[in-house]
Write a protein that holds these residues in place. Structure first.
Motif, PDB file in Angstrom:
ATOM      1  N   ASP A   7       0.736  -1.135   0.089  1.00 46.15           N
ATOM      2  CA  ASP A   7      -0.020   0.155   0.091  1.00 46.15           C
ATOM      3  C   ASP A   7       1.004   1.353  -0.018  1.00 46.15           C
ATOM      4  O   ASP A   7       0.419   2.331  -0.558  1.00 46.15           O
ATOM      5  CB  ASP A   7      -0.886   0.062   1.363  1.00 46.15           C
ATOM      6  N   ALA A   8       2.086   1.056   0.631  1.00 47.60           N
ATOM      7  CA  ALA A   8       3.077   2.544   0.616  1.00 47.60           C
ATOM      8  C   ALA A   8       3.885   2.348  -0.720  1.00 47.60           C
ATOM      9  O   ALA A   8       4.520   3.364  -0.752  1.00 47.60           O
ATOM     10  CB  ALA A   8       3.952   2.235   1.932  1.00 47.60           C
ATOM     11  N   GLY A   9       3.585   1.616  -1.642  1.00 47.77           N
ATOM     12  CA  GLY A   9       4.118   1.763  -2.834  1.00 47.77           C
ATOM     13  C   GLY A   9       5.380   0.642  -3.285  1.00 47.77           C
ATOM     14  O   GLY A   9       6.078   0.492  -4.213  1.00 47.77           O
ATOM     15  N   VAL A  10       5.846  -0.271  -2.207  1.00 44.89           N
ATOM     16  CA  VAL A  10       6.769  -1.237  -2.461  1.00 44.89           C
ATOM     17  C   VAL A  10       6.132  -2.632  -2.575  1.00 44.89           C
ATOM     18  O   VAL A  10       5.621  -3.312  -1.626  1.00 44.89           O
ATOM     19  CB  VAL A  10       7.819  -1.193  -1.273  1.00 44.89           C
ATOM     20  N   GLU A 139      13.528  -0.156  -4.026  1.00 44.13           N
ATOM     21  CA  GLU A 139      12.215   0.611  -4.557  1.00 44.13           C
ATOM     22  C   GLU A 139      11.915   1.715  -3.605  1.00 44.13           C
ATOM     23  O   GLU A 139      11.793   1.220  -2.365  1.00 44.13           O
ATOM     24  CB  GLU A 139      11.389  -0.640  -4.496  1.00 44.13           C
ATOM     25  N   MET A 140      12.033   2.808  -4.070  1.00 46.06           N
ATOM     26  CA  MET A 140      11.886   4.135  -3.431  1.00 46.06           C
ATOM     27  C   MET A 140      10.648   4.993  -3.876  1.00 46.06           C
ATOM     28  O   MET A 140      10.901   5.840  -4.367  1.00 46.06           O
ATOM     29  CB  MET A 140      13.120   4.796  -3.182  1.00 46.06           C
ATOM     30  N   PRO A 141       9.065   4.545  -3.566  1.00 44.12           N
ATOM     31  CA  PRO A 141       8.104   5.193  -3.854  1.00 44.12           C
ATOM     32  C   PRO A 141       8.271   6.640  -3.521  1.00 44.12           C
ATOM     33  O   PRO A 141       8.464   6.714  -2.296  1.00 44.12           O
ATOM     34  CB  PRO A 141       6.910   4.457  -3.683  1.00 44.12           C
ATOM     35  N   GLY A 142       7.827   7.709  -4.326  1.00 44.78           N
ATOM     36  CA  GLY A 142       7.723   9.208  -3.833  1.00 44.78           C
ATOM     37  C   GLY A 142       9.022   9.595  -3.842  1.00 44.78           C
ATOM     38  O   GLY A 142       9.091  10.712  -3.502  1.00 44.78           O
ATOM     39  N   PHE A 143      10.224   9.093  -3.853  1.00 43.93           N
ATOM     40  CA  PHE A 143      11.540   9.728  -4.192  1.00 43.93           C
ATOM     41  C   PHE A 143      11.842   9.673  -5.358  1.00 43.93           C
ATOM     42  O   PHE A 143      12.434  10.598  -5.835  1.00 43.93           O
ATOM     43  CB  PHE A 143      12.530   8.708  -3.023  1.00 43.93           C
ATOM     44  N   TYR A 144      11.855   8.447  -6.144  1.00 48.74           N
ATOM     45  CA  TYR A 144      12.232   8.753  -7.559  1.00 48.74           C
ATOM     46  C   TYR A 144      10.599   8.441  -8.199  1.00 48.74           C
ATOM     47  O   TYR A 144       9.717   7.923  -7.826  1.00 48.74           O
ATOM     48  CB  TYR A 144      12.989   7.237  -8.076  1.00 48.74           C
ATOM     49  N   LYS A 145      10.714   9.226  -9.623  1.00 51.01           N
ATOM     50  CA  LYS A 145       9.274   8.916 -10.325  1.00 51.01           C
ATOM     51  C   LYS A 145       9.013   7.515 -10.866  1.00 51.01           C
ATOM     52  O   LYS A 145      10.259   6.685 -11.075  1.00 51.01           O
ATOM     53  CB  LYS A 145       9.265   9.953 -11.500  1.00 51.01           C
ATOM     54  N   GLU A 146       7.926   7.212 -10.975  1.00 46.95           N
ATOM     55  CA  GLU A 146       7.699   5.924 -11.578  1.00 46.95           C
ATOM     56  C   GLU A 146       8.073   5.835 -12.943  1.00 46.95           C
ATOM     57  O   GLU A 146       7.884   6.747 -13.770  1.00 46.95           O
ATOM     58  CB  GLU A 146       6.116   5.613 -11.453  1.00 46.95           C
ATOM     59  N   GLY A 147       9.018   4.733 -13.225  1.00 45.45           N
ATOM     60  CA  GLY A 147       9.479   4.546 -14.403  1.00 45.45           C
ATOM     61  C   GLY A 147      10.981   5.052 -14.533  1.00 45.45           C
ATOM     62  O   GLY A 147      11.658   4.705 -15.583  1.00 45.45           O
ATOM     63  N   ASP A 148      11.302   5.812 -13.493  1.00 44.78           N
ATOM     64  CA  ASP A 148      12.767   6.108 -13.495  1.00 44.78           C
ATOM     65  C   ASP A 148      13.635   5.211 -12.833  1.00 44.78           C
ATOM     66  O   ASP A 148      13.163   4.593 -11.778  1.00 44.78           O
ATOM     67  CB  ASP A 148      12.951   7.641 -12.917  1.00 44.78           C
ATOM     68  N   TYR A 149      14.849   4.812 -13.274  1.00 38.89           N
ATOM     69  CA  TYR A 149      15.880   3.769 -12.418  1.00 38.89           C
ATOM     70  C   TYR A 149      17.292   4.815 -12.541  1.00 38.89           C
ATOM     71  O   TYR A 149      17.578   5.571 -13.364  1.00 38.89           O
ATOM     72  CB  TYR A 149      16.070   2.725 -13.110  1.00 38.89           C
ATOM     73  N   ASP A 150      17.865   4.269 -11.480  1.00 36.59           N
ATOM     74  CA  ASP A 150      19.234   5.023 -11.213  1.00 36.59           C
ATOM     75  C   ASP A 150      20.079   3.658 -11.292  1.00 36.59           C
ATOM     76  O   ASP A 150      19.652   2.413 -10.356  1.00 36.59           O
ATOM     77  CB  ASP A 150      19.486   5.885 -10.158  1.00 36.59           C
ATOM     78  N   ILE A 151      21.442   3.637 -11.841  1.00 39.71           N
ATOM     79  CA  ILE A 151      22.107   2.509 -11.721  1.00 39.71           C
ATOM     80  C   ILE A 151      23.559   2.812 -11.438  1.00 39.71           C
ATOM     81  O   ILE A 151      23.771   3.709 -12.279  1.00 39.71           O
ATOM     82  CB  ILE A 151      22.095   1.219 -12.841  1.00 39.71           C
ATOM     83  N   ALA A 152      24.386   2.295 -10.461  1.00 38.82           N
ATOM     84  CA  ALA A 152      25.985   2.615 -10.396  1.00 38.82           C
ATOM     85  C   ALA A 152      26.151   1.177  -9.848  1.00 38.82           C
ATOM     86  O   ALA A 152      25.818   0.231  -9.696  1.00 38.82           O
ATOM     87  CB  ALA A 152      25.846   3.572  -9.106  1.00 38.82           C
ATOM     88  N   GLY A 153      27.731   1.295 -10.027  1.00 35.78           N
ATOM     89  CA  GLY A 153      28.235  -0.120  -9.560  1.00 35.78           C
ATOM     90  C   GLY A 153      29.812   0.277  -9.204  1.00 35.78           C
ATOM     91  O   GLY A 153      30.142   1.357  -8.931  1.00 35.78           O
ATOM     92  N   PHE A 154      30.144  -1.000  -8.440  1.00 37.02           N
ATOM     93  CA  PHE A 154      31.718  -0.862  -7.868  1.00 37.02           C
ATOM     94  C   PHE A 154      32.518  -2.050  -8.211  1.00 37.02           C
ATOM     95  O   PHE A 154      31.798  -3.409  -8.357  1.00 37.02           O
ATOM     96  CB  PHE A 154      31.329  -1.028  -6.360  1.00 37.02           C
ATOM     97  N   SER A 155      33.763  -1.860  -8.520  1.00 37.15           N
ATOM     98  CA  SER A 155      34.589  -2.923  -9.050  1.00 37.15           C
ATOM     99  C   SER A 155      35.891  -2.973  -8.166  1.00 37.15           C
ATOM    100  O   SER A 155      36.399  -2.166  -7.857  1.00 37.15           O
ATOM    101  CB  SER A 155      34.731  -2.707 -10.440  1.00 37.15           C
ATOM    102  N   VAL A 156      36.277  -4.014  -7.802  1.00 40.84           N
ATOM    103  CA  VAL A 156      37.514  -4.532  -7.352  1.00 40.84           C
ATOM    104  C   VAL A 156      38.210  -5.253  -8.262  1.00 40.84           C
ATOM    105  O   VAL A 156      37.958  -6.388  -8.818  1.00 40.84           O
ATOM    106  CB  VAL A 156      37.335  -5.221  -5.993  1.00 40.84           C
TER     107      VAL A 156
END
Length: 332
Positions: A7-10, A139-156
């Motif tokens: 109900d909260a969006g997750v 999943e962060m409803p209300g923080f990111y717009k629906e349909g938007d994604y962000d992606i980042a990475g870390f390599s060693v």
């Protein structure tokens, strides 16, 4: 009255579905050094036999290129970009990437979209010879717009201490060898998005959106092969800020790179961007201009390095040399 997390969006069930869809592509990147699979609290990776190993790490994201993915509905290529931006950086020090982790955030999770992005991450890891050992999907409803994604990475990655490349041995007369980029890669997209508002626009027989989404080239395997046989004094990954920003990072104090623009094998997309009204200085200060990676090698190694890269299927070409000076770079 009762209220649930959904109900909260997750939607936890959508999250479970996304993980199941990701498992196969993730598993394809694993090797005998990976000691556990997805689902543990941490990833276990066995180093193996090294004399005096140094860990080399890097982290990055994809930036506003993601907006092109959202608008075209093509999500897998940006996963490759995410890996490339990290592994090409640590490669500059002679490091072999060992493993990679990704972080994805969104307003509303769609399992198929998330799995597509991670399939690209897995493809990038395979191209780099790295294991995808874990990640996080938030999943962060209300923080990111629906349909938007962000992606980042870390390599060693890892390199023997006596084989670290940091530009400290760069000398006057060294030759600059460029490896061609695959396109715009992952930098300059805040400007690109202002220039190209119609992603269905035709250019060079393709939609411009498709050309812009061409993933960042991963240089790990061919460059590591060169390092096995040849002396390399410095390396640079040409990302944000182009050649003027990145090539000086591998020059030691008292030396500068001389780049002859006429020797650069540019790509048609950069000519097209220039035609949109971007001045020459801005082009070189924002985009890679067809050069994705640069090796700084002794003049005696020039022919051997070029021949080796050509035998590995790379488009490589000499673009200049090193001289004494304090400017960092001279573009001629």
């Amino acid at each position: 009255m009762s209220i649930s997390y959904k109900d909260a969006g997750v939607d936890k069930e959508e999250g479970y579905k996304a993980v199941e869809l990701m498992k196969k592509s993730v598993a394809a990147t694993h090797n005998s050094s990976v000691l556990n699979g997805l689902g543990s609290f941490g990833a276990l990776y066995e180093l193996g036999q090294y004399k005096n190993p140094v860990m080399v790490s890097g982290t990055d994201g994809v930036g506003t290129k993601l907006d092109i993915a959202f608008k075209t509905g093509v999500y897998n290529t940006v996963g490759i970009d995410c890996v490339a931006m990290c592994v090409n950086d640590i490669l500059c020090h002679g490091a072999k990437p060992l493993f990679f982790l990704d972080y994805m955030a969104c307003g509303k999770l769609e399992a198929d979209v998330a799995a597509s992005m991670v399939s690209g991450v897995a493809a990038g890891c395979q191209a780099a010879g790295a294991a995808l050992v874990g990640g996080e999907t938030a999943e962060m409803p209300g923080f990111y717009k629906e349909g938007d994604y962000d992606i980042a990475g870390f390599s060693v990655g890892i390199v023997e201490k006596d084989e670290i490349i940091n530009g400290s041995t760069v000398e006057e007369g060294d030759v600059l060898i460029a490896l061609q980029s695959s396109g715009v890669h992952s930098n300059g997209f805040s400007l690109v998005r202002k220039l190209f508002t119609d992603l269905d626009e035709e250019f060079d027989g393709r939609k411009i959106g498709e050309i812009l989404l061409e993933p960042t080239k991963i240089y790990v395997k061919p460059v590591l092969e060169v390092l096995k046989e040849h002396t390399v004094h410095g390396m640079a990954h040409i990302t944000g800020g182009g050649l003027p920003e990145n090539l000086p990072r591998t020059m030691r104090e008292g030396y500068e790179a001389v780049v002859e623009k006429s020797k650069i094998k540019s790509l048609p997309v950069f000519d097209y961007i220039r035609e949109k009204g971007v001045p020459e200085d801005e082009m070189y200060g924002t985009f890679n201009m067809g050069v994705g990676f640069v090796l700084v090698v002794p003049a005696s190694e020039r022919d051997g390095v070029l021949a080796k890269l050509e035998s590995l299927g790379e488009t490589a070409f000499e673009i200049g040399y090193v001289q004494r000076g304090e400017k960092g770079i001279c573009l001629r």
